[in-house]
Write a protein that holds these residues in place. Structure first.
Motif, mmCIF file in Angstrom:
data_model
loop_
_atom_site.group_PDB
_atom_site.id
_atom_site.type_symbol
_atom_site.label_atom_id
_atom_site.label_comp_id
_atom_site.label_asym_id
_atom_site.label_seq_id
_atom_site.Cartn_x
_atom_site.Cartn_y
_atom_site.Cartn_z
ATOM 1 N N UNK A 98 0.941 -1.188 0.175
ATOM 2 C CA UNK A 98 0.103 0.001 0.238
ATOM 3 C C UNK A 98 0.881 1.126 0.055
ATOM 4 N N UNK A 99 1.791 1.096 0.641
ATOM 5 C CA UNK A 99 2.890 2.340 0.852
ATOM 6 C C UNK A 99 3.467 2.511 -0.563
ATOM 7 N N UNK A 100 4.016 1.518 -1.355
ATOM 8 C CA UNK A 100 4.447 1.600 -2.572
ATOM 9 C C UNK A 100 3.482 2.228 -3.469
ATOM 10 N N UNK A 114 1.872 6.476 -6.905
ATOM 11 C CA UNK A 114 0.618 7.490 -7.382
ATOM 12 C C UNK A 114 1.011 8.608 -7.266
ATOM 13 N N UNK A 115 1.623 8.816 -6.239
ATOM 14 C CA UNK A 115 2.318 10.383 -6.148
ATOM 15 C C UNK A 115 3.205 10.819 -7.366
ATOM 16 N N UNK A 116 4.129 10.093 -7.652
ATOM 17 C CA UNK A 116 4.839 10.440 -8.780
ATOM 18 C C UNK A 116 4.104 10.475 -9.909
ATOM 19 N N UNK A 117 3.472 9.199 -10.433
ATOM 20 C CA UNK A 117 2.717 9.212 -11.580
ATOM 21 C C UNK A 117 1.691 10.381 -11.953
ATOM 22 N N UNK A 145 4.229 5.830 -27.606
ATOM 23 C CA UNK A 145 4.965 6.873 -27.670
ATOM 24 C C UNK A 145 6.291 6.776 -26.871
ATOM 25 N N UNK A 146 7.459 6.575 -27.288
ATOM 26 C CA UNK A 146 8.466 6.472 -26.530
ATOM 27 C C UNK A 146 8.739 7.337 -25.426
ATOM 28 N N UNK A 147 8.677 8.708 -26.124
ATOM 29 C CA UNK A 147 8.704 9.863 -25.302
ATOM 30 C C UNK A 147 7.908 9.988 -23.942
ATOM 31 N N UNK A 148 6.467 9.537 -24.124
ATOM 32 C CA UNK A 148 5.611 9.464 -22.990
ATOM 33 C C UNK A 148 6.162 8.118 -22.165
ATOM 34 N N UNK A 149 6.626 7.222 -22.530
ATOM 35 C CA UNK A 149 7.028 6.139 -22.003
ATOM 36 C C UNK A 149 8.231 6.413 -20.987
ATOM 37 N N UNK A 150 9.092 7.226 -21.625
ATOM 38 C CA UNK A 150 10.398 7.518 -20.789
ATOM 39 C C UNK A 150 9.903 8.638 -19.487
ATOM 40 N N UNK A 151 8.975 9.379 -19.819
ATOM 41 C CA UNK A 151 8.689 10.396 -18.742
ATOM 42 C C UNK A 151 7.679 9.535 -17.634
ATOM 43 N N UNK A 152 7.022 8.488 -18.168
ATOM 44 C CA UNK A 152 6.539 7.719 -17.134
ATOM 45 C C UNK A 152 7.385 6.757 -16.428
ATOM 46 N N UNK A 153 8.202 6.519 -16.996
ATOM 47 C CA UNK A 153 9.359 5.385 -16.128
ATOM 48 C C UNK A 153 10.052 6.222 -15.334
ATOM 49 N N UNK A 154 10.476 7.442 -15.813
ATOM 50 C CA UNK A 154 11.071 8.323 -14.864
ATOM 51 C C UNK A 154 10.419 8.476 -13.595
ATOM 52 N N UNK A 183 8.392 6.241 -12.493
ATOM 53 C CA UNK A 183 8.275 5.142 -11.659
ATOM 54 C C UNK A 183 9.697 4.762 -10.949
ATOM 55 N N UNK A 184 10.876 5.130 -11.789
ATOM 56 C CA UNK A 184 12.082 4.969 -10.936
ATOM 57 C C UNK A 184 12.385 5.916 -9.707
ATOM 58 N N UNK A 185 11.661 6.961 -9.870
ATOM 59 C CA UNK A 185 11.681 7.992 -8.611
ATOM 60 C C UNK A 185 10.976 7.246 -7.480
ATOM 61 N N UNK A 186 9.729 6.785 -7.784
ATOM 62 C CA UNK A 186 8.981 6.097 -6.606
ATOM 63 C C UNK A 186 9.653 5.037 -6.005
#
Ligand SMILES: [Zn+2]
Length: 394
Positions: free
Chosen positions: A312-314, A319-322, A367-376, A378-381
Motif C-alpha cells: 500500500x505504501x508503494x 501514484x504520487x509520482x505518476x 510513444x517512446x517519449x511518453x514512456x520515458x517520462x512515465x518510467x522516470x 516510476x524509477x523515482x517512486x
C-alpha cells in the motif's frame, strides 16, 4: 498465559519447498545455545551462530512483539530455554522460505530494544547475538514500532552486515505467448506493449546502479500467474511490479490505475479488471487453486500483513509520482483479488498504464517519449520506497 509454540523449521521449510519447488542455495546458518534471563523490567537474550548472521529486526503490536529476520537458518535450540521468562512470554521460529528465517518474541507488554548486537566470540569459534529488552510505555513502544518499520535496518546489528544485497525489483510484463491480453482499437497488443515497457524500465533501473532487476519474461512466452510470483521469490525480489494495459467497452475511459491485492475489491471496476487479468491462467487450460499457496501459519500471516502494508505504501508513492506526469483514473489506488499479487513476502502492485480501448491512451503507450517520462516517475517512486524499506538504493 501464552505457551511457547515452536514451529519446526524443518517442517515449514518442507512445506514451502514443496509449494514452490525451489532449491536451497547457500548452506543454512546454524543457530544454537539459546539463553534468556531477566525479569519483567529487563530481559537479556543470547543465541549463538556458526557464522556472522545478517539480522534485521522490527516490532509488532497487539500483542507487543519483536521480530528478527535471518537468512536461512537451522535452529537447534533447547526447547526448555524457550520457556517464558522475564518480558518474554513466548518464542516462535521457523523458515519463511528457502532463503529466510524468522524468530518472533512475544512480550508481556510494551518494551524497548536497548541492544541488538552481533559479537564475535572471543574464546571460541562463531558469533553470538545479544538482545536486551527493557519494559517501556505504550507510547514509547509505538514510536519505536513506527521507527523500526520505516527503517528496519537501522538497528546496531546493521553495522556488522557485510554482504549487503542490492534492492531487487521484479518487473512482470503482463501476458505473453498464447495469452495476448487486451487489444487496442488501433491494434496494439497488451502482451507486446507490456514487454517493451518492462524491458525499457529494467534498463533504466539498472542504469542507476542501485538496483538488481528480475524480469519474469524477456520474450513473448506464456507464464502462469503463480510462475511469475515464483520467479520473483526465487530471486529474492524486494518489490514486484506487474505491468499491464487494460481495455473496456467504455471508449472514453482513460488513465492509469495502481492496484494492490485484496480479497474484497474496492469497486466493481476493480473486480472486473482482476477477473480479466486472472483469466491468464485459464488460457493455459488450468485454473490455479486460490488456496494452494495458503500455509495456515501465524508466521506467514504476520509476514503477509507486513508485506501488505508495504504494498500500500508503494502504491501511494507510485501514484504520487505518476500523477505529476500522466493522467490517472479517479481514485487511482484500487484493490481486488489479483492472483499475480499473492507473494506473501514481496510488496506487490499491478500497474495498469492506461486503456488500450481509448485512442489517446493507446497512442501514448506507443510513444517512446511518453514512456520515458512515465518510467522516470516510476524509477523515482522505487527510489523513495527502497530507501524507506531497506535503507538501500541511495
Ligand atoms: Zn493485463
Amino acid at each position: 498465559m501464552h505457551r511457547p509454540i515452536i514451529f519446526l523449521a524443518v517442517f515449514l521449510s518442507a512445506v514451502l519447498l514443496a509449494l514452490h519447488g525451489a532449491q536451497a542455495a547457500a548452506p543454512a546458518l546454524k543457530a544454537h545455545d539459546y539463553k534468556m534471563a531477566g525479569d519483567r523490567q529487563y530481559t537479556r537474550i543470547v543465541m549463538h551462530f556458526d557464522r556472522a548472521p545478517t539480522v534485521n529486526w522490527f516490532l509488532l503490536r497487539d500483542p507487543n512483539r519483536l521480530v528478527l529476520d535471518l537468512p536461512a537458518t537451522e535452529f537447534s535450540f533447547d526447547v526448555r530455554e524457550l520457556a517464558p521468562r522475564g518480558l518474554v512470554t513466548g518464542v516462535q521460529y521457523g523458515a519463511v522460505d528457502e532463503a529466510r528465517a524468522r524468530i518472533l518474541f512475544n512480550a508481556v507488554g510494551p518494551f524497548s530494544v536497548e541492544k541488538a548486537e552481533v559479537m564475535q566470540n572471543e574464546n571460541s569459534d562463531g558469533f553470538r547475538l545479544i538482545i536486551e529488552l527493557r519494559a517501556s510505555s505504550n507510547a514509547d513502544f509505538d514510536a519505536a514500532l513506527r521507527a523500526s518499520i520505516s527503517k528496519p535496518a537501522s538497528s546496531p546489528v546493521r553495522d556488522i552486515v557485510t554482504a549487503k544485497k542490492r534492492f531487487t525489483v521484479a518487473l512482470d510484463a503482463g501476458h505473453g505467448g498464447a495469452d495476448g491480453g487486451a487489444r487496442g482499437i488501433n491494434g496494439t497488443v497488451e502482451k507486446t506493449i507490456t514487454l517493451i515497457f518492462a524491458l525499457e524500465l529494467a534498463k533504466k533501473l539498472e542504469e542507476t546502479g542501485y538496483y538488481d532487476v528480475v524480469l519474469t519474461r524477456e520474450t513473448d512466452r506464456f507464464l502462469r500467474l503463480d510462475e511469475r510470483v515464483r520467479i520473483a521469490r526465487e530471486k529474492n525480489a524486494d518489490l514486484f511490479v506487474s505491468i499491464h494495459a487494460d481495455a473496456i467497452g467504455i471508449r472514453n475511459m482513460r488513465g492509469a490505475t495502481v492496484y494492490t491485492v485484496s480479497d474484497r475489491a474496492s469497486d466493481a471496476a476493480a473486480a472486473a479488471t482482476a477477473a480479466r487479468e486472472n483469466l491468464s491462467d485459464e488460457i493455459a487450460g488450468m485454473v490455479a487453486d486460490d488456496g494452494q499457496d495458503e500455509v495456515e501459519d501465524i508466521l506467514v500471516d504476520l509476514i503477509r500483513r507486513e508485506t501488505h502494508a508495504f504494498s500500500i505504501r508503494f502504491a501511494r508513492t507510485l501514484i504520487g509520482q505518476l500523477s505529476d506526469t500522466m493522467q490517472m483514473v479517479n481514485n487511482p489506488h484500487r484493490h481486488a483479488g489479483f492472483r499475480v499479487l499473492r507473494a506473501p513476502d514481496i510488496p506487490s502492485v499491478l500497474l495498469e498504464l492506461g486503456y488500450l480501448s481509448n485512442p489517446s491512451d493507446e497512442a501514448q503507450l506507443r510513444d517512446p517519449e511518453w514512456r520515458t517520462k512515465t518510467m522516470d516517475a516510476i524509477v523515482t517512486a522505487i527510489g523513495y520506497f527502497a530507501k524507506a524499506k531497506l535503507g538501500a538504493g541511495g
